[in-house]
Design a protein around this motif. Sequence first.
Motif, PDB file in Angstrom:
ATOM      1  N   VAL A 345      16.926   4.534  -6.132  1.00  0.00           N
ATOM      2  CA  VAL A 345      16.981   5.602  -7.135  1.00  0.00           C
ATOM      3  C   VAL A 345      15.665   6.372  -7.166  1.00  0.00           C
ATOM      4  CG1 VAL A 345      17.193   6.107  -9.598  1.00  0.00           C
ATOM      5  CG2 VAL A 345      18.709   4.423  -8.536  1.00  0.00           C
ATOM      6  N   LYS A 346      14.562   5.655  -7.123  1.00  0.00           N
ATOM      7  CA  LYS A 346      13.239   6.291  -7.108  1.00  0.00           C
ATOM      8  C   LYS A 346      13.110   7.233  -5.911  1.00  0.00           C
ATOM      9  CE  LYS A 346       8.307   5.005  -6.882  1.00  0.00           C
ATOM     10  NZ  LYS A 346       7.369   3.842  -6.795  1.00  0.00           N
ATOM     11  N   LEU A 347      13.584   6.803  -4.764  1.00  0.00           N
ATOM     12  CA  LEU A 347      13.482   7.625  -3.548  1.00  0.00           C
ATOM     13  C   LEU A 347      14.401   8.829  -3.599  1.00  0.00           C
ATOM     14  CD1 LEU A 347      13.244   4.696  -1.001  1.00  0.00           C
ATOM     15  CD2 LEU A 347      11.514   6.473  -1.328  1.00  0.00           C
ATOM     16  N   VAL A 348      15.551   8.678  -4.233  1.00  0.00           N
ATOM     17  CA  VAL A 348      16.474   9.809  -4.393  1.00  0.00           C
ATOM     18  C   VAL A 348      15.874  10.848  -5.327  1.00  0.00           C
ATOM     19  CG1 VAL A 348      18.683  10.499  -5.402  1.00  0.00           C
ATOM     20  CG2 VAL A 348      18.585   8.547  -3.844  1.00  0.00           C
ATOM     21  N   GLN A 349      15.296  10.376  -6.403  1.00  0.00           N
ATOM     22  CA  GLN A 349      14.769  11.292  -7.418  1.00  0.00           C
ATOM     23  C   GLN A 349      13.399  11.862  -7.062  1.00  0.00           C
ATOM     24  OE1 GLN A 349      15.018   8.726 -10.889  1.00  0.00           O
ATOM     25  NE2 GLN A 349      17.031   9.545 -11.429  1.00  0.00           N
ATOM     26  N   ASN A 350      12.743  11.276  -6.068  1.00  0.00           N
ATOM     27  CA  ASN A 350      11.433  11.760  -5.616  1.00  0.00           C
ATOM     28  C   ASN A 350      11.463  11.936  -4.100  1.00  0.00           C
ATOM     29  OD1 ASN A 350       9.561  11.319  -8.203  1.00  0.00           O
ATOM     30  ND2 ASN A 350      10.917   9.550  -8.016  1.00  0.00           N
ATOM     31  N   PRO A 351      12.074  13.009  -3.627  1.00  0.00           N
ATOM     32  CA  PRO A 351      12.295  13.180  -2.186  1.00  0.00           C
ATOM     33  C   PRO A 351      11.014  13.304  -1.359  1.00  0.00           C
ATOM     34  CG  PRO A 351      12.943  15.147  -3.406  1.00  0.00           C
ATOM     35  CD  PRO A 351      12.708  14.083  -4.419  1.00  0.00           C
ATOM     36  N   ALA A 352       9.855  13.542  -2.002  1.00  0.00           N
ATOM     37  CA  ALA A 352       8.607  13.643  -1.242  1.00  0.00           C
ATOM     38  C   ALA A 352       8.064  12.263  -0.854  1.00  0.00           C
ATOM     39  CB  ALA A 352       7.554  14.398  -2.056  1.00  0.00           C
ATOM     40  N   LEU A 353       8.565  11.201  -1.490  1.00  0.00           N
ATOM     41  CA  LEU A 353       8.069   9.862  -1.195  1.00  0.00           C
ATOM     42  C   LEU A 353       8.553   9.403   0.178  1.00  0.00           C
ATOM     43  CD1 LEU A 353       8.643   8.031  -4.620  1.00  0.00           C
ATOM     44  CD2 LEU A 353       6.466   8.829  -3.662  1.00  0.00           C
ATOM     45  N   ASP A 354       7.692   8.661   0.862  1.00  0.00           N
ATOM     46  CA  ASP A 354       8.073   8.116   2.162  1.00  0.00           C
ATOM     47  C   ASP A 354       8.973   6.895   1.965  1.00  0.00           C
ATOM     48  OD1 ASP A 354       7.605   7.906   5.176  1.00  0.00           O
ATOM     49  OD2 ASP A 354       7.033   5.910   4.470  1.00  0.00           O
ATOM     50  N   ILE A 355      10.121   6.904   2.593  1.00  0.00           N
ATOM     51  CA  ILE A 355      11.123   5.859   2.358  1.00  0.00           C
ATOM     52  C   ILE A 355      10.620   4.486   2.774  1.00  0.00           C
ATOM     53  CG2 ILE A 355      13.415   5.027   3.004  1.00  0.00           C
ATOM     54  CD1 ILE A 355      14.312   7.944   3.231  1.00  0.00           C
ATOM     55  N   LEU A 356      10.133   4.363   3.990  1.00  0.00           N
ATOM     56  CA  LEU A 356       9.735   3.052   4.489  1.00  0.00           C
ATOM     57  C   LEU A 356       8.562   2.474   3.694  1.00  0.00           C
ATOM     58  CD1 LEU A 356      10.632   1.037   6.563  1.00  0.00           C
ATOM     59  CD2 LEU A 356       9.096   2.090   8.230  1.00  0.00           C
ATOM     60  N   THR A 357       7.651   3.339   3.272  1.00  0.00           N
ATOM     61  CA  THR A 357       6.511   2.875   2.472  1.00  0.00           C
ATOM     62  C   THR A 357       6.979   2.262   1.153  1.00  0.00           C
ATOM     63  OG1 THR A 357       5.025   4.518   3.429  1.00  0.00           O
ATOM     64  CG2 THR A 357       4.388   3.570   1.312  1.00  0.00           C
ATOM     65  N   GLU A 358       7.900   2.941   0.476  1.00  0.00           N
ATOM     66  CA  GLU A 358       8.397   2.450  -0.812  1.00  0.00           C
ATOM     67  C   GLU A 358       9.239   1.190  -0.641  1.00  0.00           C
ATOM     68  OE1 GLU A 358       7.368   3.611  -3.724  1.00  0.00           O
ATOM     69  OE2 GLU A 358       6.124   5.006  -2.579  1.00  0.00           O
ATOM     70  N   LEU A 359      10.026   1.124   0.425  1.00  0.00           N
ATOM     71  CA  LEU A 359      10.801  -0.090   0.685  1.00  0.00           C
ATOM     72  C   LEU A 359       9.877  -1.280   0.918  1.00  0.00           C
ATOM     73  CD1 LEU A 359      13.606   1.254   3.075  1.00  0.00           C
ATOM     74  CD2 LEU A 359      13.886   0.515   0.689  1.00  0.00           C
ATOM     75  N   GLN A 360       8.768  -1.050   1.627  1.00  0.00           N
ATOM     76  CA  GLN A 360       7.810  -2.126   1.891  1.00  0.00           C
ATOM     77  C   GLN A 360       7.146  -2.598   0.596  1.00  0.00           C
ATOM     78  OE1 GLN A 360       7.110  -3.445   5.230  1.00  0.00           O
ATOM     79  NE2 GLN A 360       6.469  -5.051   3.811  1.00  0.00           N
ATOM     80  N   LYS A 361       6.780  -1.663  -0.259  1.00  0.00           N
ATOM     81  CA  LYS A 361       6.173  -2.033  -1.540  1.00  0.00           C
ATOM     82  C   LYS A 361       7.109  -2.916  -2.348  1.00  0.00           C
ATOM     83  CE  LYS A 361       3.300   2.119  -2.223  1.00  0.00           C
ATOM     84  NZ  LYS A 361       3.141   3.344  -3.058  1.00  0.00           N
ATOM     85  N   ALA A 362       8.380  -2.503  -2.421  1.00  0.00           N
ATOM     86  CA  ALA A 362       9.367  -3.259  -3.195  1.00  0.00           C
ATOM     87  C   ALA A 362       9.589  -4.634  -2.583  1.00  0.00           C
ATOM     88  CB  ALA A 362      10.687  -2.481  -3.252  1.00  0.00           C
ATOM     89  N   GLN A 363       9.674  -4.702  -1.282  1.00  0.00           N
ATOM     90  CA  GLN A 363       9.879  -5.967  -0.581  1.00  0.00           C
ATOM     91  C   GLN A 363       8.699  -6.912  -0.854  1.00  0.00           C
ATOM     92  OE1 GLN A 363      11.408  -6.037   3.549  1.00  0.00           O
ATOM     93  NE2 GLN A 363       9.507  -7.094   4.077  1.00  0.00           N
ATOM     94  N   ASP A 364       7.495  -6.399  -0.720  1.00  0.00           N
ATOM     95  CA  ASP A 364       6.295  -7.228  -0.947  1.00  0.00           C
ATOM     96  C   ASP A 364       6.245  -7.740  -2.371  1.00  0.00           C
ATOM     97  OD1 ASP A 364       5.559  -6.741   1.668  1.00  0.00           O
ATOM     98  OD2 ASP A 364       4.062  -5.225   1.187  1.00  0.00           O
TER      99      ASP A 364
END
Length: 370
Positions: A345-364
């Motif tokens: 949802v965060k990535l959908v609502q903030n299209p400027a964010l890098d997808i893989l970076t945010e997925l890694q943060k959440a995973q960690d």
Amino acid sequence: LQVTNAIQPYNQINSKLNLAVQAGGEVPDVSWVDTQYLDFYLNNGTLTDLTEYVRGSAWFGDLNPVALKGCTAPDGKIYCVPSNLSTRLIYYWTAAYPDGFPATTDELLRAAAELKKQGKYALTFKGTDAFAANVFYFSIVHTFGGKFGDERGRAAWATPETAKAVEFIRALFAEGYAPEVDLGGGFDFETPFKDGSAGALAAGSWSYVYLNPLTSFDGKTFDDGAASVGNALRAGALGIAPPLAAPGSRPVALVLSSAWGIPKGAKNVAGAKAFMDYLMTPAENLTFALSYGGAPVLGQAQKDPAFTNNAYWQAVIKVQNENGAPPDLLVDYDKAVQKLSDTVVKLVQNPALDILTELQKAQDEVNAGG
């Protein structure tokens, strides 16, 4: 046999059961458990080993192997008794998709552009909470080659494959092909399908109970309570399809089993087993499964005319048999899939964010226990 039933919210029962066992207080003799939480239960020692009981039961030889696998630990021990198998699928209005629901994500995007010209959405789905991860995101992530967790039960979604899946989800909202209500709370995401403004709905095999009244894409009304979906299907207004596939891939439909378990510390184990034996007779298994919204787990129950002569359930079992996949192991299932849904949802609502970076943060964060 006298049974006292204590109702618990569907999205809290697994965690509450574990907390009750860990606290050493009063626990039920038998409890509803969801098999996607098996790793969570094993990690916490919540459930009693039922291997000897299950393998020695009269119904063991008739039990669906996929359902049994959901209750079986990596070491082969059995910790629960499955009651039904629920599948994820697509309901679609045939007037919106006269040639059938698109098989791939690319085909859907092309069809969505044409539907948008008519002021219609291509697809609606639950986009938030653990529900979204189970009903929609699992299928999309796995068909693109990603996964939720690894063989150790750790989050493992920070991959280019999962990023591709999120790119597709982003496109649905960026182009206006999916309604914004999908990113809200509750179950309002069903409304665009129920009123005919969306051509399709990603849902579960149980969803037919709640989809009423229905107005089809071309204005036909089906207002027959829980029978509305079945009547629309028989009338040819509604179709059922497997989840979307990535180009060059196959559809993936998450199959989960709802089951019965005996918590550690239960006082009346013999009574719990008698209760489960009763529910595992063919007639009771069929009645319970269809009332819940899943396929029965006993072969004899699946041969009953109430199942074989029902067009809806035959369509459901076809998706399950051809495209079904078990859940990934996750030590803390609730926390992990909630975090993944929040990140999408965060990535959908903030299209400027890098997808893989945010997925890694959440995973960690999940793997660190944060």
